[in-house]
Structures are given as C-alpha cells and as structure tokens.
Design a protein around this motif. Structure first.
Motif, short mmCIF file in Angstrom:
data_model
loop_
_atom_site.label_atom_id
_atom_site.label_comp_id
_atom_site.label_asym_id
_atom_site.label_seq_id
_atom_site.Cartn_x
_atom_site.Cartn_y
_atom_site.Cartn_z
N ARG A 134 115.92 47.44 95.54
CA ARG A 134 115.14 46.99 94.39
C ARG A 134 115.82 47.17 93.03
N GLY A 135 117.04 47.68 93.00
CA GLY A 135 117.66 48.01 91.70
C GLY A 135 118.24 46.79 90.99
N ASP A 136 118.30 46.90 89.66
CA ASP A 136 118.86 45.85 88.81
C ASP A 136 120.15 46.40 88.19
N LEU A 137 121.29 45.88 88.66
CA LEU A 137 122.59 46.41 88.22
C LEU A 137 122.73 46.37 86.70
N ASN A 138 122.26 45.28 86.07
CA ASN A 138 122.46 45.17 84.62
C ASN A 138 121.75 46.28 83.85
N ARG A 139 120.57 46.64 84.32
CA ARG A 139 119.85 47.76 83.67
C ARG A 139 120.64 49.05 83.80
N VAL A 140 121.22 49.25 84.97
CA VAL A 140 121.99 50.47 85.21
C VAL A 140 123.24 50.48 84.31
N LEU A 141 123.91 49.32 84.22
CA LEU A 141 125.10 49.26 83.37
C LEU A 141 124.73 49.50 81.90
N ASP A 142 123.60 48.93 81.48
CA ASP A 142 123.14 49.20 80.11
C ASP A 142 122.95 50.71 79.92
N GLY A 143 122.43 51.35 80.96
CA GLY A 143 122.19 52.80 80.90
C GLY A 143 123.48 53.59 80.78
#
Ligand code: SAM
Length: 337
Positions: A134-143
C-alpha cells in the motif's frame, strides 16, 4: 557491568512505540487482518521514559524508536523530547517507513532526534507498492528529503533484498544513496515473525549483494562500527561514501549482540527471534519501584542465552536443515525491527 551468559552487555535499546503499521510489507507482516495490541495495553510516553532511564542506568547508551510504524504514534515528537534529554543517552534514532516523515521531520529534529533510518526496498514505484502492499514511493522520497532539509544526520536507507523481487534494483539504490549523500544498508531477508513465507532460496546473501555492488563500484571493507554494529560496512574507493550489509542469516553476529527490545505493550525481549517477552508493564502498573524494575531487567539479562541466528546457520549447514515454521516467534511488527 551487567552482562549476560555470553558476556554481552546491554548497549542498545529498541523501543517499539506501536504495533500499528500503514504498510503490509510482504517480507515483514503481510496479513491484512491482525490481532492488534489493545490501546490500553500500549505503554504511555511516561512509562516508556521511565523504563528507558532504567535501561540507561543498566548500560544502554543508544535508543532506537521503531514499531510497527513509529510515526503513526500520535505526538511521537513529545516522546522524542522526553528521551533526548535523559542523562547518559548518547544516541537517539528512529527507523521509519518514511510515509509521514515529510510532515514530521522538523518537529522530530527540534525535539532532539539525531538521525533516522528509512526503509526503501526499491526505487520502482509499482514494485514499491507491491512490496509494501500500500505504500506510495513519492511520499516516502519526499519524507527522506524533508529529513535531510531538517538536518537529521546521517540519514540511512534500509533495503531488504529478496531474490526475484527487488534484487535487480540494488545498483539503483546505490546510485540514489551516493548521489544524495545518504547511508545505505542492505539487509538479508530474514525469517522474522510467522507470516513472511521465508525460504533460504529467497534470501540474497551478503556475498551476492557485494558482488553486484562491486561490479560497478570498487569497495573496501571497513568492518563493524564500534566492532558490534549489525552492519558490516564498506567504503567506495572513489570517495562516494559507504554502504553496509546486515547479514544475519549468512554471517550472524549473535556473539556481539548488545540489543534489548521493548515491545509496544511493555515486554522486554532479548532476541529478534524470541517466542515471548518479560512483562515489565504489568509490574509497573502493579506499583513496582524503579529498583524492582531494574532488578527484574537485570535478572532477565543475566540469564540471557539467545543466539538464534548462530543456531539457524548451524541448522542450515546440518544434514537435517532448518525449518523456519517449527519455531514460533513474536511478530516483528510487535517487537520492533
Ligand atoms: N515501520 C518501520 C520501517 O518500515 O522501517 C519500522 C519497523 S520495520 C519492522 C524495521 C526494519 O525491519 C525495516 O528496516 C525493515 O526493512 C526490517 N525488516 C522487516 N522484515 C524484515 C525481514 N523479513 N528481513 C529483514 N529485515 C526486515
């Protein structure tokens, strides 16, 4: 100094602040339905702070907050603020899936968090979604980039490598880490918990990971930080930083394991592969004094004989082999990775 049966002191404390997670990583805890710990059983920040201080008195120098997903714990920065000022604590870090780091990084840094490890197993967004369910890579990279801007340092990327799943992305992760000044730790896929369908054939060994990295970037071994860190580190010969591999399956490091773990519901666990823990919360809530809690932790640690990964390797190399399902373990989501 407090040591266990194999002369290992307590140096690190991993605290799981929640068993909840917004991902269902296939290699960790892929089940949609799960018997979550009742909220009333989760340690309060005050209880965590009290136990952390006792562990520090017994020798712990480093604390890592983990879970579950630690950023799902409401106002986690308030816990960071309490822990970061504990006398004797030398290092306060967190392992996170990074999905809320963009919103939280500045508050965490201001509260006294020194550094952060972010789990990113692939840089392919589709594959990332499949692996985390369910993860969104772009959100993680923003983080991750928010953590960098906030001044959390070092930032390390953790990547679990599974054969036929994400082993084709090892060099992409290396390039990403090198070009952004992030640390990178590859982790051999382990038989944590009871639901990840682990088999040795799915595990990509440290040797294989290093061969892939070395095919593009010459590296030289540095060894383990302070001689006891789980990761064996390697430096890029061209000055591009370093990379580590945590090889708990093929090169176990039980003999230097100085980690105690505290589950979200207050159980002291002495090995990542333990079947059960020792209930400190029940003692606390029944009115135990700091001395009584300290004596209990001391007694548990003194009798500690865990060397699960050593035994796994011995079994893997034996004629009978190793049956992961024969050994029930606490889920990693509960005791914290
Ligand atoms: N939710 C946080 C996260 O994703 O980093 C913290 C908890 S997670 C259980 C902690 C670490 O354990 C992560 O770096 C994850 O990759 C690692 N991990 C989980 N399952 C694993 C497995 N089967 N083998 C090796 N590492 C694993």
């Amino acid at each position: 100094m407090l040591t266990d049966k194999y002369n290992r002191p307590i140096k690190d404390l991993r605290i799981s602040v929640t068993d909840r997670c917004n991902f269902r990583c296939t290699y960790c805890m892929p089940l949609d339905e799960y018997a979550w710990i009742d909220r009333a059983e989760i340690l309060t920040f005050e209880e965590i702070e009290r136990l952390a201080a006792i562990f520090i008195n017994l020798g712990a120098e480093k604390i890592r907050l983990t879970g579950g997903e630690p950023l799902l714990r409401r106002n986690i920065e308030n816990l960071v603020a309490k822990l970061s000022v504990l006398p004797g604590l030398k290092d306060l870090s967190m392992t996170t899936n990074g999905s809320s780091l963009a919103e939280k990084a500045t508050a965490l840094k201001s509260a006294g968090l020194s550094r952060v490890n972010v789990s990113i197993d692939t840089l392919d967004p589709e594959k990332f979604k499949r692996m985390s369910k369910r993860g969104d890579l772009n959100r993680v990279l923003d983080g991750v980039f928010a953590a960098k801007s906030a001044g959390l340092n070092p930032i390390k990327i953790n990547a679990v490598i599974e054969r036929g799943v994400n082993d084709d992305g090892i060099l992409d992760l290396v390039e990403f880490a090198r070009s952004n000044g992030f640390g990178l730790r590859f982790i051999e896929f382990m038989d944590v918990g009871n639901s990840n369908h682990w088999q040795t054939s799915n595990m990509v060994s440290k040797r294989e990971i290093l061969d892939i990295i070395g095919s593009r970037y010459p590296i030289v071994e540095h060894g383990r930080r302070a001689g006891t860190a789980p990761s064996v580190d390697f430096e890029f010969l061209d000055g591009g930083g370093d990379v580590g591999v945590i090889a708990s399956v093929t090169e176990p490091f039980c003999s230097s394991c100085t980690r105690a773990r505290l589950t979200a519901d207050g159980k002291l666990v002495t090995c990542l592969f333990s079947e059960s823990g020792h209930d400190l919360k029940a003692m606390m809530r029944a009115g135990a004094s700091d001395k009584e809690l300290s004596d209990r932790i001391e007694a548990v640690w003194r009798s500690r004989t865990d060397r699960f990964s050593d035994e796994r390797l011995e079994a893997l190399q034996s004629a009978t082999g190793y049956q992961p399902e024969a050994h029930k373990k606490i889920e990693m989501i509960k005791l914290g990775g």
